[in-house]
Design an enzyme around this catalytic site. Structure first.
Site, PDB file in Angstrom:
ATOM      1  N   ASP A   1     100.030  23.232  62.260  1.00  0.00           N
ATOM      2  CA  ASP A   1     100.611  21.909  62.431  1.00  0.00           C
ATOM      3  C   ASP A   1     100.969  21.661  63.888  1.00  0.00           C
ATOM      4  OD1 ASP A   1     100.353  22.079  59.751  1.00  0.00           O
ATOM      5  OD2 ASP A   1     102.476  22.301  59.321  1.00  0.00           O
ATOM      6  N   GLU A   7      93.003  25.531  54.236  1.00  0.00           N
ATOM      7  CA  GLU A   7      94.370  25.382  53.719  1.00  0.00           C
ATOM      8  C   GLU A   7      94.942  26.723  53.304  1.00  0.00           C
ATOM      9  OE1 GLU A   7      96.258  22.893  54.623  1.00  0.00           O
ATOM     10  OE2 GLU A   7      94.998  21.464  53.553  1.00  0.00           O
ATOM     11  N   HIS A   8      96.182  26.955  53.709  1.00  0.00           N
ATOM     12  CA  HIS A   8      96.896  28.206  53.419  1.00  0.00           C
ATOM     13  C   HIS A   8      96.151  29.414  53.992  1.00  0.00           C
ATOM     14  CE1 HIS A   8     100.269  26.994  50.784  1.00  0.00           C
ATOM     15  NE2 HIS A   8      99.505  25.925  50.607  1.00  0.00           N
ATOM     16  N   TYR A  56     105.564  28.487  48.207  1.00  0.00           N
ATOM     17  CA  TYR A  56     104.694  28.600  49.390  1.00  0.00           C
ATOM     18  C   TYR A  56     104.716  30.036  49.916  1.00  0.00           C
ATOM     19  CZ  TYR A  56     103.073  27.728  54.195  1.00  0.00           C
ATOM     20  OH  TYR A  56     102.391  27.778  55.388  1.00  0.00           O
ATOM     21  N   LEU A  93     101.824  15.762  55.679  1.00  0.00           N
ATOM     22  CA  LEU A  93     101.231  15.236  56.916  1.00  0.00           C
ATOM     23  C   LEU A  93     101.964  15.754  58.143  1.00  0.00           C
ATOM     24  CD1 LEU A  93     100.516  11.573  55.788  1.00  0.00           C
ATOM     25  CD2 LEU A  93      99.006  13.563  55.748  1.00  0.00           C
TER      26      LEU A  93
HETATM   27  C1  GLA Z   1     102.097  23.865  55.753  1.00  0.00           C
HETATM   28  C2  GLA Z   1     102.313  24.833  56.910  1.00  0.00           C
HETATM   29  C3  GLA Z   1     100.996  25.094  57.644  1.00  0.00           C
HETATM   30  C4  GLA Z   1      99.922  25.527  56.659  1.00  0.00           C
HETATM   31  C5  GLA Z   1      99.843  24.556  55.492  1.00  0.00           C
HETATM   32  C6  GLA Z   1      98.877  25.015  54.441  1.00  0.00           C
HETATM   33  O1  GLA Z   1     101.738  22.612  56.225  1.00  0.00           O
HETATM   34  O2  GLA Z   1     103.254  24.300  57.799  1.00  0.00           O
HETATM   35  O3  GLA Z   1     101.199  26.053  58.652  1.00  0.00           O
HETATM   36  O4  GLA Z   1     100.152  26.833  56.234  1.00  0.00           O
HETATM   37  O5  GLA Z   1     101.101  24.373  54.875  1.00  0.00           O
HETATM   38  O6  GLA Z   1      97.606  25.090  54.959  1.00  0.00           O
END
Ligand code: GLA
Length: 371
Positions: free
Chosen positions: A147, A10-11, A199, A101
């Site tokens: 994503d 994540e991130h 973010y 999601l």
């Molecule tokens: C969002 C972004 C992804 C990713 C996540 C965190 O969903 O669209 O690219 O950075 O946050 O992992």
């Protein structure tokens, strides 16, 4: 177009580090027909009707307007392929929005595929990955490519190990007795609204930390030093940069370990890595919130092997991991502990599902619709 749940990593995608998501059975469907002119006319029963021309200079509308994703799709496709024909599209979804999601990337990707199909363009995974993450920046979030890679490239029965620079997706077969839920924390993460700055600030702090330590990329840092050395070296950074840097470096190592655990069927180790990931997202990156922390705790107290917030955080969902044989007991435990008895649609089963490219291959006989 399916949504996705990120299992771990994540991130870190926007730092070009590998992640391990899978596609969900829930999805956004677009039914469309090709127009003879350049108008894009999009209708959603839930969010209303929008129209614009491919020939106009496209500017984003107000923050949070769903048409921004349709425009982003048009911009992304126009950038690489010259499109002349618009579409009439009808959008429907059973994928919860603002839940982490990936409903926004699923919408962007679905609209892009519809426009390309209407213009007779058949793009590869790599070509789409060149334009989609860039396209989403139009909406304001400087996310990574996880994503889009997941909603496009996921394979049924598998998680998808997505690497970046260059982009590469490899299916990791999931042991059949492994089971996942997605549980909503009942707090909402509006990615295109206030959350966007938070973010983006995590991304900036991680990059600044990296640069101040003299590395050119996280991969270089991880190839040069082990975790203990990196922790020591990061000790001289300002607190925010140090914590963001350490989350990214350590999460990258967890992804590698998690992919190995999945391959070897080591459920306990996989689960442990999920809990560690949540702790790091809570304490180092600071993208969790009280509701997500309570939800992960409820999963742990109910006997889940692992649980963590999934997606960007600041609200939205957690992913919960257990074995098939334990799922009913764990589901009931979470319902009682977190939802006060009945979770309804807030607790959904997450079976590893096909991404758009696999779905398209299956539905090749239906050329007038994409989903
Ligand atoms: C969002 C972004 C992804 C990713 C996540 C965190 O969903 O669209 O690219 O950075 O946050 O992992």
């Amino acid at each position: 177009m399916p949504g996705r749940v990120n299992l771990i990593g994540e991130h870190i995608d926007y730092h070009n580090l590998a992640v391990l998501p899978m596609a969900l059975g829930r999805r956004i469907d677009i039914h469309f027909s090709r127009r003879d002119d350049a108008l894009v006319h999009a209708v959603s029963a839930e969010y209303g009707e929008r129209a614009f021309s491919l020939n106009e200079a496209l500017e984003p509308g107000p923050d949070g307007d769903w048409a921004n994703y349709v425009k982003a799709a048009a911009r992304a496709a126009q950038w690489k392929w010259q499109l002349t024909r618009g579409v009439d599209m009808q959008v429907s979804s059973d994928l919860p929005a603002a839940a982490g999601l990936s409903s926004s990337s699923a919408l962007l990707t679905a609209c892009t595929l519809a426009l390309l199909e209407a213009n007779g363009v058949h793009a590869s995974f790599e070509e789409l990955m060149e334009v989609l993450p860039e396209g989403e920046h139009f909406v304001g979030t400087r996310g990574g490519g996880m994503d889009h890679a997941a909603v496009l490239g996921a394979r049924s029965g598998c998680a998808l190990l997505v690497e970046f620079a260059p982009v590469r997706a490899s299916a990791v077969r999931m042991p059949p007795e492994w089971s996942f839920f997605v549980a909503h924390s009942l707090s909402h993460a509006e990615k295109s609204g206030a959350m966007r700055e938070a973010y983006n600030s995590r991304r900036r702090a991680g990059t600044q930390g990296l640069e101040e330590m003299g590395f050119t990329s996280f991969r270089q840092a991880l190839d040069t030093y082990g975790p203990a050395e990196l922790r020591k070296l990061a000790g001289r950074l300002p607190e925010d940069e140090r914590l963001c840097f350490l989350h990214v470096a350590e999460e990258a190592l967890r992804v590698r370990a998690a992919a190995r655990a999945m391959e070897s069927g080591d459920a306990e180790e996989f689960g442990r890595l999920l809990y560690q990931s949540h702790e790091s997202l809570r304490d180092q990156l600071r993208v969790s919130n009280a509701a997500l922390d309570r939800l992960v705790e409820a999963a742990q107290q109910s006997g889940a092997l692992g649980a963590r917030l999934t997606g960007a955080g600041f609200g939205g969902c957690a992913v919960v991991f257990c074995l098939q044989g334990d799922r009913e007991r764990i589901r009931r435990g979470i319902e009682e502990r977190f939802y006060g008895g009945v979770a309804g649609g807030h607790l959904i089963e997450a079976a590893p599902s096909a991404g758009a490219l696999e779905l398209a291959a299956i539905a090749a006989s239906k050329p007038d619709s994409a989903s």
